[in-house]
Scaffold this active site. Structure first.
Site, PDB file in Angstrom:
ATOM      1  N   HIS A  85      -2.178  -2.607  -9.662  1.00  0.00           N
ATOM      2  CA  HIS A  85      -3.528  -1.979  -8.772  1.00  0.00           C
ATOM      3  C   HIS A  85      -4.686  -2.646  -8.865  1.00  0.00           C
ATOM      4  O   HIS A  85      -5.034  -3.345  -9.944  1.00  0.00           O
ATOM      5  CB  HIS A  85      -3.785  -0.733  -9.300  1.00  0.00           C
ATOM      6  N   ASP A 123       2.836   5.074  -7.133  1.00  0.00           N
ATOM      7  CA  ASP A 123       3.990   5.294  -6.007  1.00  0.00           C
ATOM      8  C   ASP A 123       5.400   5.014  -6.790  1.00  0.00           C
ATOM      9  O   ASP A 123       6.577   5.000  -6.278  1.00  0.00           O
ATOM     10  CB  ASP A 123       4.000   4.098  -5.160  1.00  0.00           C
ATOM     11  N   HIS A 159       0.995  -1.321  -0.059  1.00  0.00           N
ATOM     12  CA  HIS A 159      -0.179  -0.027   0.052  1.00  0.00           C
ATOM     13  C   HIS A 159       0.931   1.095   0.007  1.00  0.00           C
ATOM     14  O   HIS A 159       1.703   1.302  -0.908  1.00  0.00           O
ATOM     15  CB  HIS A 159      -0.782  -0.025   1.201  1.00  0.00           C
TER      16      HIS A 159
HETATM   17  N1  CMC Z   1       5.005  -7.248 -10.057  1.00  0.00           N
HETATM   18  C1  CMC Z   1       4.614  -8.403 -10.868  1.00  0.00           C
HETATM   19  N2  CMC Z   1       3.424  -9.029 -10.882  1.00  0.00           N
HETATM   20  C2  CMC Z   1       2.668  -8.505 -10.334  1.00  0.00           C
HETATM   21  C3  CMC Z   1       2.626  -7.075  -9.793  1.00  0.00           C
HETATM   22  C4  CMC Z   1       3.678  -6.494  -9.578  1.00  0.00           C
HETATM   23  N3  CMC Z   1       3.882  -5.420  -8.984  1.00  0.00           N
HETATM   24  N4  CMC Z   1       1.131  -6.887  -9.213  1.00  0.00           N
HETATM   25  C5  CMC Z   1       0.507  -7.901  -9.560  1.00  0.00           C
HETATM   26  N5  CMC Z   1       1.160  -9.011 -10.298  1.00  0.00           N
HETATM   27  C6  CMC Z   1       0.771 -10.149 -10.962  1.00  0.00           C
HETATM   28  C7  CMC Z   1       0.299 -11.052  -9.742  1.00  0.00           C
HETATM   29  O1  CMC Z   1       1.345 -11.833  -9.377  1.00  0.00           O
HETATM   30  C8  CMC Z   1      -0.825 -11.799 -10.220  1.00  0.00           C
HETATM   31  O2  CMC Z   1      -0.495 -12.770 -11.293  1.00  0.00           O
HETATM   32  P1  CMC Z   1      -0.773 -14.111 -11.463  1.00  0.00           P
HETATM   33  O3  CMC Z   1      -2.333 -13.967 -12.163  1.00  0.00           O
HETATM   34  O4  CMC Z   1       0.047 -14.967 -12.360  1.00  0.00           O
HETATM   35  O5  CMC Z   1      -1.124 -14.789 -10.079  1.00  0.00           O
HETATM   36  C9  CMC Z   1      -1.586 -10.784 -11.290  1.00  0.00           C
HETATM   37  O6  CMC Z   1      -0.435  -9.738 -11.587  1.00  0.00           O
HETATM   38  C10 CMC Z   1      -2.766 -10.247 -10.444  1.00  0.00           C
HETATM   39  O7  CMC Z   1      -2.249  -9.627  -9.327  1.00  0.00           O
HETATM   40  P2  CMC Z   1      -2.990  -9.744  -7.832  1.00  0.00           P
HETATM   41  O8  CMC Z   1      -1.851  -9.792  -6.988  1.00  0.00           O
HETATM   42  O9  CMC Z   1      -4.013 -10.580  -7.996  1.00  0.00           O
HETATM   43  O10 CMC Z   1      -3.567  -8.114  -7.927  1.00  0.00           O
HETATM   44  P3  CMC Z   1      -4.127  -7.511  -6.592  1.00  0.00           P
HETATM   45  O11 CMC Z   1      -5.209  -6.659  -7.077  1.00  0.00           O
HETATM   46  O12 CMC Z   1      -4.441  -8.560  -5.515  1.00  0.00           O
HETATM   47  O13 CMC Z   1      -2.850  -6.574  -5.981  1.00  0.00           O
HETATM   48  C11 CMC Z   1      -1.261  -4.838  -5.779  1.00  0.00           C
HETATM   49  C12 CMC Z   1      -2.581  -5.342  -6.418  1.00  0.00           C
HETATM   50  C13 CMC Z   1      -1.251  -3.227  -5.825  1.00  0.00           C
HETATM   51  C14 CMC Z   1      -1.358  -5.306  -4.213  1.00  0.00           C
HETATM   52  C15 CMC Z   1      -0.146  -5.683  -6.575  1.00  0.00           C
HETATM   53  O14 CMC Z   1      -0.321  -5.122  -7.763  1.00  0.00           O
HETATM   54  C16 CMC Z   1       1.185  -5.140  -5.936  1.00  0.00           C
HETATM   55  O15 CMC Z   1       1.533  -5.983  -5.138  1.00  0.00           O
HETATM   56  N6  CMC Z   1       1.840  -4.242  -6.656  1.00  0.00           N
HETATM   57  C17 CMC Z   1       3.166  -3.895  -6.027  1.00  0.00           C
HETATM   58  C18 CMC Z   1       3.023  -3.079  -4.602  1.00  0.00           C
HETATM   59  C19 CMC Z   1       2.279  -1.617  -5.130  1.00  0.00           C
HETATM   60  O16 CMC Z   1       3.071  -0.943  -6.112  1.00  0.00           O
HETATM   61  N7  CMC Z   1       1.677  -1.305  -4.204  1.00  0.00           N
HETATM   62  C20 CMC Z   1       0.934   0.267  -4.472  1.00  0.00           C
HETATM   63  C21 CMC Z   1      -0.491   0.191  -4.814  1.00  0.00           C
HETATM   64  S1  CMC Z   1      -0.930   1.936  -5.427  1.00  0.00           S
HETATM   65  C22 CMC Z   1      -0.848   2.728  -3.986  1.00  0.00           C
HETATM   66  C23 CMC Z   1      -1.902   2.439  -3.085  1.00  0.00           C
HETATM   67  O17 CMC Z   1      -3.099   2.990  -3.306  1.00  0.00           O
HETATM   68  O18 CMC Z   1      -1.619   1.755  -2.072  1.00  0.00           O
END
Ligand code: CMC
Length: 443
Positions: free
Chosen positions: A321, A377, A282
């Protein structure tokens, strides 16, 4: 969970009803469930049972991936189109024409302020920036290398002990006062935490300066009698604060609402929201992005790093996201601000690594198929670093402006007659009843 097969066919003309008909293929029974605003109420599923003594059907939705937990009038996001609006105003227009202080007013009150309302608002925030001297003693107890988010979480929670009147949460005058205090004091707590890490004397608020100008004063003033913030940096920080002011039902706003639903005071709920923001998925992502760029070290190492991300060994921090499946509109504005700050402070060499990560990721099938784009971010850390902030301060710079959003979400929750204490259900998959085995009988 197994996936379900569904078939859709158009209703005959004139036969439209705002309901959903569910056939329980276990029993052959049909249920007609009301649909409002494209949602159904899971409580209506409870009538679906195998036997009359059953508890009834629930919905199962880990991480609330497709569950609306509230109705809200504050922030609108269309993740497919990359749209973000506060109270109906586009983020692009607010970033261009508004100030953080005005935007905070808008988020909290629902309308832009008149001139006199804005004057009163600024006066009240400015006159609530001082913190009790005892908080300084509290801060002094932290190690020199304590993370400022840990200090912020603790000190904002500690504010509840100084303002017991904050427990009067259904009194609008009390809520207004706590709002001034929270928005006014968060920068002071943050700046004092930063000065403590450096071992420098605390700088008291200067009422002549703007919200962000005063924050820069409390952070960076040394021997000068009067601190004059660089107007470009002050405006850049103000725009970044606008971009971070609210983001509907994210992890920290949800924490604010859930903790607040127990009717605890707003300082304790804000401490919980700040803690939720701290995590690297986050608000801690801005710090994690910078650490990642430092670890990559050079443009030539980017392909190998991206490869390790694709192999599932790492995340590309600042990418992806839950809601945006298109470019995060905030990231576009942040990228522009980065160059404005570099013009004054010098180009941050890590920008080349960031640009290469973005270029490769936006062309790569792994990221394209998962619709992973830079989020807010990805570039903010580069700006903050160029402005002289240590990495550990980055999430703090997210928490300060998000405070207005948290309070707005908290008030909306308190005044919503449909809301009550949050208490999700679970699907119990553990042991059935069994008898206790005395210690000396266990193998
Ligand atoms: N790098 C590599 N792979 C990723 C990433 C990433 N940053 N984000 C998602 N994926 C992959 C994930 O592994 C999954 O792959 P698969 O379908 O093969 O299992 C797919 O994309 C879908 O991801 P998810 O984890 O189901 O997506 P989510 O909605 O649960 O997670 C997130 C959203 C923001 C937590 C995630 O994208 C992430 O961990 N990003 C990196 C951390 C980050 O930048 N966070 C800041 C978010 S914006 C600021 C805020 O509002 O907090």
């Amino acid at each position: 969970m197994s996936s379900t097969k569904s078939t859709a066919s158009e209703a005959p003309t004139g036969a439209r009803r705002d309901t959903l008909t569910i056939t329980d293929n276990r029993t052959g029974k049909q249920f007609e469930i009301p649909v409002k605003n494209d949602t159904i109420r899971p409580i209506d599923l409870r009538q679906i049972k195998l036997q009359s003594s059953d508890f009834g059907m629930m919905s199962y939705d880990p991480a609330f991936a497709n569950t609306a937990s509230c109705a809200s009038k504050i922030t609108y996001i269309d993740g497919d189109q990359g749209i973000l609006r506060y109270r109906g105003y586009s983020i692009e227009e607010l970033a261009e024409k508004s100030t953080y202080s005005e935007t905070a007013y808008l988020i909290l009150h629902g309308e832009l302020p008149t001139q006199s309302q804005l004057k009163d608002w600024n006066y009240n925030i400015t006159h609530h920036t001082f913190i009790h001297e005892s908080i300084k003693k509290f801060l002094e107890g932290f190690h020199y290398d304590a993370h400022p988010m840990g200090m912020l979480i603790s000190t904002v929670a500690a504010l509840s002990t100084f303002y017991p009147d904050a427990k009067d949460i259904f009194n609008p005058d009390s809520r207004r006062k706590q709002t001034y205090r929270l928005i006014g004091k968060m920068p002071t707590l943050a700046a004092f935490s930063y000065r403590h890490i450096l071992g420098m004397p605390f700088v008291y608020p200067d009422n002549d300066l703007s919200y962000t100008g005063n924050f820069l004063n409390m952070l960076f003033r040394t021997t000068e009698l009067k601190f004059h913030p660089n107007p470009t940096l002050e405006r850049a920080l103000d725009i970044l604060f606008i971009l971070h002011a609210d983001h509907e039902q994210n992890c920290s706003s949800t924490a604010m609402r859930i903790v607040g639903s127990s009717h605890v005071d707003p300082y304790s709920a804000t401490a919980a929201a700040t803690a939720a923001l701290y995590g690297p998925l986050h608000g801690g992502a801005n710090e994690a992005v910078l650490r990642m760029l430092v670890e990559i070290g050079s443009v030539k190492n980017v392909p190998a790093y991206v490869q390790s991300v694709k192999a599932g060994e790492k995340l590309l921090m600042g990418f992806g996201h839950r809601v945006y499946k298109n470019y995060d509109p905030r990231a576009k504005i942040v990228k522009r601000i980065a160059y404005e700050v570099f013009d004054i402070m010098g180009r941050n060499p890590l920008i080349d690594i960031a640009l290469e990560c973005e270029r490769i990721a936006l062309e790569d099938e792994y990221f394209v198929s998962r619709r992973l784009y830079p989020n807010v971010d990805f570039y903010t850390g580069l700006i903050y670093q160029s402005m002289g902030f240590p990495m550990t301060m980055f999430p703090v710079l997210f928490a300060i402006p998000r405070t207005s959003g948290w309070i707005a979400q908290w008030v909306e929750m308190l005044l919503d007659s449909e809301q009550k204490i949050s208490r999700p259900r679970q699907v119990y998959l553990g042991q059935d009843l069994r008898s206790y085995i005395p210690l000396d009988h266990r193998s």
